[in-house]
Design a protein around this motif. Structure first.
Motif, PDB file in Angstrom:
ATOM      1  N   ALA A 124     -13.142  46.153   8.094  1.00 42.42           N
ATOM      2  CA  ALA A 124     -12.045  45.566   8.870  1.00 42.42           C
ATOM      3  C   ALA A 124     -10.739  46.309   8.619  1.00 42.42           C
ATOM      4  O   ALA A 124      -9.901  46.431   9.517  1.00 42.42           O
ATOM      5  CB  ALA A 124     -11.892  44.085   8.516  1.00 42.42           C
ATOM      6  N   LEU A 180     -19.827  42.906  12.788  1.00 44.47           N
ATOM      7  CA  LEU A 180     -20.136  42.788  14.220  1.00 44.47           C
ATOM      8  C   LEU A 180     -19.214  41.793  14.910  1.00 44.47           C
ATOM      9  O   LEU A 180     -18.788  42.026  16.045  1.00 44.47           O
ATOM     10  CB  LEU A 180     -21.594  42.353  14.367  1.00 44.47           C
ATOM     11  CG  LEU A 180     -22.329  42.823  15.601  1.00 44.47           C
ATOM     12  CD1 LEU A 180     -22.215  44.320  15.710  1.00 44.47           C
ATOM     13  CD2 LEU A 180     -23.772  42.445  15.496  1.00 44.47           C
ATOM     14  N   ILE A 181     -18.873  40.685  14.212  1.00 48.13           N
ATOM     15  CA  ILE A 181     -17.951  39.710  14.802  1.00 48.13           C
ATOM     16  C   ILE A 181     -16.608  40.376  15.092  1.00 48.13           C
ATOM     17  O   ILE A 181     -16.058  40.286  16.204  1.00 48.13           O
ATOM     18  CB  ILE A 181     -17.771  38.514  13.854  1.00 48.13           C
ATOM     19  CG1 ILE A 181     -19.049  37.688  13.781  1.00 48.13           C
ATOM     20  CG2 ILE A 181     -16.634  37.630  14.314  1.00 48.13           C
ATOM     21  CD1 ILE A 181     -19.003  36.600  12.755  1.00 48.13           C
ATOM     22  N   ILE A 182     -16.069  41.091  14.084  1.00 51.54           N
ATOM     23  CA  ILE A 182     -14.774  41.747  14.282  1.00 51.54           C
ATOM     24  C   ILE A 182     -14.862  42.819  15.365  1.00 51.54           C
ATOM     25  O   ILE A 182     -13.948  42.975  16.189  1.00 51.54           O
ATOM     26  CB  ILE A 182     -14.294  42.335  12.950  1.00 51.54           C
ATOM     27  CG1 ILE A 182     -14.030  41.212  11.967  1.00 51.54           C
ATOM     28  CG2 ILE A 182     -13.032  43.135  13.124  1.00 51.54           C
ATOM     29  CD1 ILE A 182     -13.608  41.694  10.640  1.00 51.54           C
ATOM     30  N   GLN A 197      -6.372  39.533  15.748  1.00 57.20           N
ATOM     31  CA  GLN A 197      -6.929  39.939  17.043  1.00 57.20           C
ATOM     32  C   GLN A 197      -6.753  38.844  18.087  1.00 57.20           C
ATOM     33  O   GLN A 197      -6.474  39.127  19.254  1.00 57.20           O
ATOM     34  CB  GLN A 197      -8.398  40.290  16.877  1.00 57.20           C
ATOM     35  CG  GLN A 197      -8.585  41.633  16.217  1.00 57.20           C
ATOM     36  CD  GLN A 197     -10.008  41.907  15.902  1.00 57.20           C
ATOM     37  OE1 GLN A 197     -10.876  41.132  16.241  1.00 57.20           O
ATOM     38  NE2 GLN A 197     -10.243  43.015  15.241  1.00 57.20           N
ATOM     39  N   TYR A 236     -16.928  42.958  18.021  1.00 58.19           N
ATOM     40  CA  TYR A 236     -16.965  42.356  19.356  1.00 58.19           C
ATOM     41  C   TYR A 236     -15.574  41.926  19.795  1.00 58.19           C
ATOM     42  O   TYR A 236     -15.157  42.182  20.930  1.00 58.19           O
ATOM     43  CB  TYR A 236     -17.898  41.141  19.353  1.00 58.19           C
ATOM     44  CG  TYR A 236     -19.355  41.460  19.524  1.00 58.19           C
ATOM     45  CD1 TYR A 236     -19.758  42.537  20.290  1.00 58.19           C
ATOM     46  CD2 TYR A 236     -20.327  40.668  18.937  1.00 58.19           C
ATOM     47  CE1 TYR A 236     -21.087  42.832  20.444  1.00 58.19           C
ATOM     48  CE2 TYR A 236     -21.668  40.954  19.085  1.00 58.19           C
ATOM     49  CZ  TYR A 236     -22.039  42.042  19.842  1.00 58.19           C
ATOM     50  OH  TYR A 236     -23.354  42.324  19.991  1.00 58.19           O
ATOM     51  N   MET A 237     -14.834  41.270  18.874  1.00 60.96           N
ATOM     52  CA  MET A 237     -13.507  40.776  19.261  1.00 60.96           C
ATOM     53  C   MET A 237     -12.551  41.929  19.532  1.00 60.96           C
ATOM     54  O   MET A 237     -11.762  41.879  20.476  1.00 60.96           O
ATOM     55  CB  MET A 237     -12.960  39.877  18.164  1.00 60.96           C
ATOM     56  CG  MET A 237     -13.724  38.595  18.073  1.00 60.96           C
ATOM     57  SD  MET A 237     -12.973  37.454  16.950  1.00 60.96           S
ATOM     58  CE  MET A 237     -13.639  35.936  17.554  1.00 60.96           C
ATOM     59  N   LEU A 238     -12.636  43.006  18.723  1.00 57.52           N
ATOM     60  CA  LEU A 238     -11.765  44.162  18.945  1.00 57.52           C
ATOM     61  C   LEU A 238     -12.085  44.816  20.295  1.00 57.52           C
ATOM     62  O   LEU A 238     -11.171  45.187  21.042  1.00 57.52           O
ATOM     63  CB  LEU A 238     -11.949  45.165  17.812  1.00 57.52           C
ATOM     64  CG  LEU A 238     -11.001  46.346  17.855  1.00 57.52           C
ATOM     65  CD1 LEU A 238      -9.600  45.885  17.547  1.00 57.52           C
ATOM     66  CD2 LEU A 238     -11.415  47.402  16.862  1.00 57.52           C
ATOM     67  N   THR A 239     -13.389  44.916  20.609  1.00 52.82           N
ATOM     68  CA  THR A 239     -13.770  45.479  21.904  1.00 52.82           C
ATOM     69  C   THR A 239     -13.227  44.648  23.048  1.00 52.82           C
ATOM     70  O   THR A 239     -12.740  45.177  24.052  1.00 52.82           O
ATOM     71  CB  THR A 239     -15.305  45.558  22.000  1.00 52.82           C
ATOM     72  OG1 THR A 239     -15.806  46.123  20.807  1.00 52.82           O
ATOM     73  CG2 THR A 239     -15.719  46.409  23.163  1.00 52.82           C
ATOM     74  N   PHE A 263     -19.529  37.319  24.710  1.00 53.21           N
ATOM     75  CA  PHE A 263     -18.948  38.550  25.243  1.00 53.21           C
ATOM     76  C   PHE A 263     -19.961  39.369  26.034  1.00 53.21           C
ATOM     77  O   PHE A 263     -19.797  40.565  26.201  1.00 53.21           O
ATOM     78  CB  PHE A 263     -18.396  39.414  24.092  1.00 53.21           C
ATOM     79  CG  PHE A 263     -17.215  38.801  23.416  1.00 53.21           C
ATOM     80  CD1 PHE A 263     -16.309  38.047  24.136  1.00 53.21           C
ATOM     81  CD2 PHE A 263     -17.006  38.971  22.067  1.00 53.21           C
ATOM     82  CE1 PHE A 263     -15.227  37.477  23.519  1.00 53.21           C
ATOM     83  CE2 PHE A 263     -15.924  38.396  21.445  1.00 53.21           C
ATOM     84  CZ  PHE A 263     -15.035  37.647  22.170  1.00 53.21           C
ATOM     85  N   LEU A 275     -20.584  40.132   9.689  1.00 53.64           N
ATOM     86  CA  LEU A 275     -19.118  39.994   9.737  1.00 53.64           C
ATOM     87  C   LEU A 275     -18.466  41.176  10.436  1.00 53.64           C
ATOM     88  O   LEU A 275     -17.512  41.013  11.201  1.00 53.64           O
ATOM     89  CB  LEU A 275     -18.575  39.841   8.315  1.00 53.64           C
ATOM     90  CG  LEU A 275     -18.976  38.540   7.622  1.00 53.64           C
ATOM     91  CD1 LEU A 275     -18.396  38.481   6.240  1.00 53.64           C
ATOM     92  CD2 LEU A 275     -18.513  37.355   8.417  1.00 53.64           C
TER      93      LEU A 275
END
Lengths: 84, 96, 160
Positions: free
Chosen positions: C46, C140-142, A72, C144-147, B84, C138
Motif C-alpha cells: 500500500a 487486491l482490495i486496495i 482512496q 481494486y479501489m485504486l483502479t 467493480f 488486502l
C-alpha cells in the motif's frame, strides 16, 4: 505510580481526544489521518497491556490498510463534509 | 426533548455497565475460570511444539476458527471484485 | 506524490517486506503469525501504491499475481487440513509434530527456551499459507479501489 501506568493515562486521554477530533473534523482527509493516529495510540495501548499479537495486527490493519482505503474513498468522493 | 431522551438512555446504560463491573469485582488479568488457560499453558508447548502459545491456540487447538477467518477474507475480496466487475469489463475492452 | 515521498517509500519498501516475512516465518516462536505478517506485507505494498503513479504501479504489480496468491493460500490451508485425514487422524490434526527427522518436527521442552525454528509441526506451514492469503487479499482490495479511483475519472487532476 509506575511509568507504565502514567503512560497508560496519557494514551487513554489522547484516545478520547483523537476520537472527538475524528468526529468533529470537517475536512475528511484530516479525519482519516486522525484515525490513523487513533490506531497508532491503540496499538501502543495493546502493547502495554501485553498483547503484542494484537498490537502488530492493529498497527498493520488500522494504521496502514484502513488509512489507504479511507484516503482512496475521500479522493473518489468529496473532501469537505457539508451540513444539511 | 429528543436529546434529553438520548442522554437519559446513555446515563442509564453507562450506570448499569459501571455497576456490573464494580459490583462483581471483575479485575483485569485475573479471570474467574482458569481451567482452559492452565491446560493450554501447561500442555501447549509439548503438544504443538510451538513456543508461542497464542499461535498454538490459533492454529492448532482452534484451527477451524482460522479456516473460517481465511474464508471470510476470501469472500470479502470476491464481493469487492463483484462490486467493480463493470469496471473490470471496461478495462478488458480497452486492452483488446 | 513528490520526489521526497517516492524516494522514502523506495527506501522503506524492502525493510517492510522483510519484516513482514520475518513475522510470518517466526510465527510459532515470536508474537505475530500469518495474519499479522500478511497485514504488514500488504502495508508495504500500500505504501508503494500511495507513493507512485498508477501506470508505474500497474507495470510492477499485476492483479493476477495477487489473485493467485490469495487462492493458493486458502487452497494450501485446506490441503494441509485434509492431509490429517489422509494420515488417519482428524481434520487439521497436527500430524508432523514431535517426529524427529521430519521437517519442523523437533520436540520442545516445557518452559522458557531459546527457540528453534525447526519445531511446530504443521503450524509454520499454516502460518505461511495464511500469510500468503492475507497478503493477496488486502493488496487486491486496495488495488481494486485504486483502479476504480483512477479509471472512473473522479478528480482526474490529482490521480497519481
Amino acid at each position: 505510580m509506575t511509568i507504565a501506568f502514567a503512560i497508560q493515562i496519557i494514551i487513554l486521554t489522547g484516545l478520547v481526544l483523537i476520537g472527538l477530533l475524528v468526529f468533529y473534523l470537517k475536512d475528511l482527509l484530516h479525519a482519516a489521518i486522525a484515525f490513523a493516529a487513533f490506531s497508532f495510540l491503540m496499538s501502543v495501548e495493546f502493547y502495554i497491556l501485553q498483547a503484542p499479537d494484537v498490537a502488530i495486527a492493529e498497527a498493520g490493519i488500522g494504521a496502514g490498510i484502513t488509512t489507504a482505503i479511507l484516503i482512496q474513498a475521500v479522493r473518489s468522493t468529496t473532501r469537505k463534509e457539508f451540513d444539511n | 426533548m429528543r436529546n434529553l431522551a438520548v442522554a437519559s438512555i446513555l446515563v442509564v446504560l453507562s450506570g448499569t455497565f459501571v455497576y456490573m463491573t464494580a459490583g462483581h469485582d471483575i479485575t483485569f488479568g485475573r479471570p474467574v475460570n482458569t481451567q482452559m488457560d492452565d491446560y493450554f499453558l501447561a500442555r501447549g508447548q509439548e503438544q504443538t511444539g510451538a513456543n508461542n502459545v497464542v499461535t498454538a491456540v490459533v492454529f492448532d487447538f482452534r484451527g477451524f476458527d482460522t479456516l473460517g477467518e481465511a474464508t471470510v477474507l476470501f469472500v470479502v475480496v470476491l464481493g469487492i471484485g463483484m462490486l467493480f466487475r463493470k469496471l473490470m469489463a471496461r478495462e478488458e475492452e480497452e486492452s483488446e | 506524490m513528490s520526489k521526497i515521498v517516492r524516494a522514502a517509500a523506495d527506501f522503506l519498501y524492502p525493510f517492510v517486506m522483510i519484516f513482514g516475512f520475518y513475522i510470518v516465518l517466526h510465527g510459532h516462536l515470536t508474537p505475530g503469525g500469518g495474519f499479522q505478517g500478511g497485514a504488514v506485507i500488504a502495508t508495504g505494498i500500500a505504501l508503494m501504491f500511495a507513493a507512485h503513479r498508477y501506470r508505474e504501479i500497474s507495470l510492477i504489480f499485476k492483479k493476477a499475481i495477487f489473485n493467485v496468491c490469495e487462492t493458493f493460500g486458502l487452497l494450501m490451508f485446506i490441503t494441509f487440513g485434509f492431509a490429517g485425514i489422509f494420515f488417519g487422524k482428524s481434520f487439521l490434526y497436527n500430524w508432523m509434530v514431535n517426529i524427529p527427522g521430519m521437517l519442523f518436527g523437533e520436540a520442545v521442552a516445557y518452559g522458557q527456551n531459546a527457540g528453534n525454528l525447526n519445531t511446530g509441526g504443521i503450524i509454520p506451514l499454516l502460518n505461511i499459507a495464511v500469510g500468503v492469503e492475507v497478503l493477496g487479499a488486502l493488496s487486491l482490495i486496495i488495488y481494486y479501489m485504486l483502479t476504480y479511483v483512477v479509471k472512473m475519472g473522479v478528480n482526474k487532476e490529482d490521480a497519481s
